[in-house]
Design a protein around this motif. Structure first.
Motif, PDB file in Angstrom:
ATOM      1  N   ILE A 128     -38.802  52.125  16.625  1.00  0.00           N
ATOM      2  CA  ILE A 128     -39.660  52.369  15.468  1.00  0.00           C
ATOM      3  C   ILE A 128     -40.337  51.048  15.121  1.00  0.00           C
ATOM      4  N   GLY A 129     -41.574  50.921  15.539  1.00  0.00           N
ATOM      5  CA  GLY A 129     -42.300  49.669  15.335  1.00  0.00           C
ATOM      6  C   GLY A 129     -43.740  49.985  14.993  1.00  0.00           C
ATOM      7  N   THR A 130     -44.665  49.396  15.741  1.00  0.00           N
ATOM      8  CA  THR A 130     -46.079  49.700  15.550  1.00  0.00           C
ATOM      9  C   THR A 130     -46.319  51.183  15.833  1.00  0.00           C
ATOM     10  N   GLY A 131     -45.610  51.688  16.819  1.00  0.00           N
ATOM     11  CA  GLY A 131     -45.576  53.126  17.094  1.00  0.00           C
ATOM     12  C   GLY A 131     -44.119  53.565  17.109  1.00  0.00           C
ATOM     13  N   VAL A 132     -43.915  54.817  17.452  1.00  0.00           N
ATOM     14  CA  VAL A 132     -42.549  55.317  17.609  1.00  0.00           C
ATOM     15  C   VAL A 132     -42.457  55.906  19.008  1.00  0.00           C
ATOM     16  N   SER A 180     -43.743  54.894  11.200  1.00  0.00           N
ATOM     17  CA  SER A 180     -44.060  53.637  11.893  1.00  0.00           C
ATOM     18  C   SER A 180     -44.315  52.519  10.879  1.00  0.00           C
ATOM     19  N   GLY A 181     -44.267  51.281  11.347  1.00  0.00           N
ATOM     20  CA  GLY A 181     -44.573  50.148  10.471  1.00  0.00           C
ATOM     21  C   GLY A 181     -45.938  50.284   9.807  1.00  0.00           C
ATOM     22  N   PRO A 182     -47.006  50.586  10.584  1.00  0.00           N
ATOM     23  CA  PRO A 182     -48.319  50.746   9.956  1.00  0.00           C
ATOM     24  C   PRO A 182     -48.357  51.883   8.935  1.00  0.00           C
ATOM     25  N   SER A 183     -47.555  52.935   9.140  1.00  0.00           N
ATOM     26  CA  SER A 183     -47.525  54.030   8.169  1.00  0.00           C
ATOM     27  C   SER A 183     -46.931  53.560   6.848  1.00  0.00           C
ATOM     28  N   LYS A 191     -47.026  44.963   3.634  1.00  0.00           N
ATOM     29  CA  LYS A 191     -46.310  45.020   4.911  1.00  0.00           C
ATOM     30  C   LYS A 191     -44.879  45.520   4.704  1.00  0.00           C
ATOM     31  N   ALA A 192     -44.375  46.262   5.699  1.00  0.00           N
ATOM     32  CA  ALA A 192     -43.039  46.865   5.592  1.00  0.00           C
ATOM     33  C   ALA A 192     -41.971  45.812   5.281  1.00  0.00           C
ATOM     34  N   ALA A 193     -42.085  44.647   5.906  1.00  0.00           N
ATOM     35  CA  ALA A 193     -41.049  43.621   5.718  1.00  0.00           C
ATOM     36  C   ALA A 193     -40.979  43.145   4.263  1.00  0.00           C
ATOM     37  N   GLU A 194     -42.098  43.308   3.530  1.00  0.00           N
ATOM     38  CA  GLU A 194     -42.120  42.850   2.134  1.00  0.00           C
ATOM     39  C   GLU A 194     -41.556  43.878   1.157  1.00  0.00           C
ATOM     40  N   VAL A 201     -38.177  53.183  -0.754  1.00  0.00           N
ATOM     41  CA  VAL A 201     -38.943  53.129   0.492  1.00  0.00           C
ATOM     42  C   VAL A 201     -38.042  53.489   1.670  1.00  0.00           C
ATOM     43  N   TRP A 202     -36.865  52.897   1.696  1.00  0.00           N
ATOM     44  CA  TRP A 202     -35.967  53.046   2.851  1.00  0.00           C
ATOM     45  C   TRP A 202     -35.211  54.364   2.806  1.00  0.00           C
ATOM     46  N   GLU A 203     -35.032  54.865   1.588  1.00  0.00           N
ATOM     47  CA  GLU A 203     -34.423  56.185   1.417  1.00  0.00           C
ATOM     48  C   GLU A 203     -35.339  57.264   2.045  1.00  0.00           C
ATOM     49  N   GLY A 228     -34.038  51.062  17.775  1.00  0.00           N
ATOM     50  CA  GLY A 228     -34.538  49.694  17.777  1.00  0.00           C
ATOM     51  C   GLY A 228     -35.949  49.633  17.208  1.00  0.00           C
ATOM     52  N   GLY A 229     -36.602  48.478  17.388  1.00  0.00           N
ATOM     53  CA  GLY A 229     -37.970  48.292  16.902  1.00  0.00           C
ATOM     54  C   GLY A 229     -37.993  47.521  15.589  1.00  0.00           C
ATOM     55  N   GLY A 230     -39.171  46.983  15.289  1.00  0.00           N
ATOM     56  CA  GLY A 230     -39.323  46.084  14.142  1.00  0.00           C
ATOM     57  C   GLY A 230     -38.881  46.683  12.824  1.00  0.00           C
ATOM     58  N   VAL A 231     -39.187  47.954  12.580  1.00  0.00           N
ATOM     59  CA  VAL A 231     -38.850  48.563  11.292  1.00  0.00           C
ATOM     60  C   VAL A 231     -37.331  48.617  11.103  1.00  0.00           C
ATOM     61  N   MET A 232     -36.592  48.772  12.209  1.00  0.00           N
ATOM     62  CA  MET A 232     -35.133  48.866  12.100  1.00  0.00           C
ATOM     63  C   MET A 232     -34.499  47.506  11.800  1.00  0.00           C
ATOM     64  N   HIS A 233     -35.339  46.461  11.681  1.00  0.00           N
ATOM     65  CA  HIS A 233     -34.793  45.196  11.153  1.00  0.00           C
ATOM     66  C   HIS A 233     -34.319  45.369   9.718  1.00  0.00           C
ATOM     67  N   GLN A 234     -34.777  46.423   9.059  1.00  0.00           N
ATOM     68  CA  GLN A 234     -34.241  46.766   7.723  1.00  0.00           C
ATOM     69  C   GLN A 234     -32.877  47.413   7.948  1.00  0.00           C
ATOM     70  N   GLU A 235     -31.852  46.589   7.994  1.00  0.00           N
ATOM     71  CA  GLU A 235     -30.553  47.095   8.460  1.00  0.00           C
ATOM     72  C   GLU A 235     -29.932  48.138   7.541  1.00  0.00           C
TER      73      GLU A 235
HETATM   74  P1  ADP Z   1     -44.188  46.690  18.655  1.00  0.00           P
HETATM   75  O1  ADP Z   1     -43.901  48.069  18.159  1.00  0.00           O
HETATM   76  O2  ADP Z   1     -45.617  46.285  18.463  1.00  0.00           O
HETATM   77  O3  ADP Z   1     -43.671  46.427  20.025  1.00  0.00           O
HETATM   78  P2  ADP Z   1     -42.145  45.807  16.760  1.00  0.00           P
HETATM   79  O4  ADP Z   1     -41.114  46.709  17.321  1.00  0.00           O
HETATM   80  O5  ADP Z   1     -41.753  44.431  16.385  1.00  0.00           O
HETATM   81  O6  ADP Z   1     -43.387  45.649  17.730  1.00  0.00           O
HETATM   82  O7  ADP Z   1     -42.741  46.543  15.485  1.00  0.00           O
HETATM   83  C1  ADP Z   1     -43.731  45.978  14.693  1.00  0.00           C
HETATM   84  C2  ADP Z   1     -43.749  46.744  13.368  1.00  0.00           C
HETATM   85  O8  ADP Z   1     -42.500  46.572  12.730  1.00  0.00           O
HETATM   86  C3  ADP Z   1     -44.813  46.273  12.405  1.00  0.00           C
HETATM   87  O9  ADP Z   1     -45.507  47.408  11.897  1.00  0.00           O
HETATM   88  C4  ADP Z   1     -44.048  45.585  11.300  1.00  0.00           C
HETATM   89  O10 ADP Z   1     -44.623  45.833  10.025  1.00  0.00           O
HETATM   90  C5  ADP Z   1     -42.681  46.189  11.381  1.00  0.00           C
HETATM   91  N1  ADP Z   1     -41.662  45.203  11.037  1.00  0.00           N
HETATM   92  C6  ADP Z   1     -41.426  44.028  11.652  1.00  0.00           C
HETATM   93  N2  ADP Z   1     -40.418  43.363  11.031  1.00  0.00           N
HETATM   94  C7  ADP Z   1     -40.014  44.143  10.006  1.00  0.00           C
HETATM   95  C8  ADP Z   1     -39.003  44.026   8.993  1.00  0.00           C
HETATM   96  N3  ADP Z   1     -38.211  42.951   8.913  1.00  0.00           N
HETATM   97  N4  ADP Z   1     -38.869  45.047   8.125  1.00  0.00           N
HETATM   98  C9  ADP Z   1     -39.650  46.140   8.206  1.00  0.00           C
HETATM   99  N5  ADP Z   1     -40.616  46.293   9.117  1.00  0.00           N
HETATM  100  C10 ADP Z   1     -40.801  45.322  10.014  1.00  0.00           C
END
Ligand code: ADP
Ligand code: ZN
Length: 289
Positions: A128-132, A180-183, A191-194, A201-203, A228-235
């Motif tokens: 779950i990142g830029t796409g899913v 997705s992150g962009p969603s 930004k999702a990280a903020e 949001v996470w619920e 995995g993926g960037g969004v799942m950094h929100q543990e």
């Molecule tokens: P990609 O999907 O491009 O390979 P990532 O898996 O790192 O790359 O996903 C990027 C997406 O994850 C972005 O939309 C970003 O906003 C989101 N993202 C990255 N870090 C975090 C975070 N700590 N918390 C929430 N969302 C995050």
């Protein structure tokens, strides 16, 4: 030695690895156009004595053996890469066998070969990142079917009262369109990280991801699901997702793995090297190993 390429929409990770999945060399090249990005990757792999190359690639890609466009990146929204013969470019330049699969199948392969899912035959990996995206291993084999699974675009019921239209250019509020992150960024305007300290949001995010996981559990019966993926950094998402999945399944499925949700829905275990290690494994498989 094996060559490994994790081909992503923003960066290309080129690496050299061994039969144990150890990565000994690594070079990251930004993803620009094919004409700018492929030649330096070829130079990198040429400077090592590799027996085969594995490519775990962003998609959609053509994986059908014998297809005239096998090994091509096909209808990607990254227009410069549309119809790029990525396998052919490396095969011609390097003259070695090339293993090829989706980026998520690469990550899945890394995890089942060297990670926490070792020994399991039925595993789903979702990023779950830029796409899913989702990769499926069933009965010990990666599922390709007519193309490859596109779990990220499954259609899921909306939560009562949520009228956000979603961001998928094809489906609007499919899974990717909603989680997705962009969603997240479009829905909340930052930004999702903020949004880390906004529990609602996470619920909601966890609710929609859980709906997708329930559909996956009911159709594929995996022994484990890796998220995995960037969004799942929100543990905090993991616990929320596990809880929603349990509620939504409502006790219907009686299977041992579901009684230990902490081990059933898990993060990747290879420190973000699962994709490149999976690409090593694709190279080994290209040699029949
Ligand atoms: P990609 O999907 O491009 O390979 P990532 O898996 O790192 O790359 O996903 C990027 C997406 O994850 C972005 O939309 C970003 O906003 C989101 N993202 C990255 N870090 C975090 C975070 N700590 N918390 C929430 N969302 C995050
Ligand atoms: Zn979609």
């Amino acid at each position: 030695m094996y060559g490994a390429l994790e081909a992503g929409g923003t960066k290309m990770v080129c690496a050299i690895g061994d039969e144990k999945g150890h990565i000994t060399e690594r070079k990251v090249i930004p993803t620009l156009t094919p004409a700018e990005t492929i030649p330096p990757m070829i130079d990198f792999f040429r400077s090592y004595d590799i027996e085969a190359l594995g490519i775990a690639c962003f998609g959609p890609i053509d994986l059908i053996p014998g297809s005239p466009t096998y090994g091509h990146i096909t209808s990607t929204p990254k227009l410069e890469w549309r119809d790029t013969d990525i396998v052919g470019s490396f095969a011609e330049a390097l003259g070695i066998p090339i293993g090829f699969d989706t980026d998520v199948n690469g990550s899945l392969l890394g995890e089942v070969t060297w990670g926490s899912a070792r020994g399991l035959d039925d595993v789903v990996y979702i990023t779950i990142g830029t796409g899913v995206g989702g990769g499926v291993m069933s009965g010990g084999r990666l599922v390709h079917g007519m193309l490859h699974p596109e779990l990220g675009h499954m259609i899921i019921p909306r939560r009562d009262g949520d009228i956000y239209p979603g961001v998928c250019p094809y489906h609007g509020d499919c899974l990717e369109g909603l989680v997705s992150g962009p969603s997240i960024e479009r829905r909340y305007g930052v930004k999702a990280a903020e949004l880390a300290d906004r529990p609602e949001v996470w619920e909601l995010e966890a609710y929609y991801i859980a709906e997708a996981l329930v559909n996956i559990i009911l159709t594929l019966s995996p022994q484990r699901i890796i998220l995995g993926g960037g969004v799942m950094h929100q543990e905090q998402l993991y616990a929320l997702i596990r809880s929603h999945v349990s509620d939504m399944l409502a006790g219907y499925i009686q299977a041992a793995p579901l009684s230990d949700m902490d081990r059933y829905i898990v993060p990747p275990s290879l420190n973000d090297d699962q994709g490149i290690m999976g690409a090593v494994r694709l190279a080994m498989e290209a040699l029949g190993q």
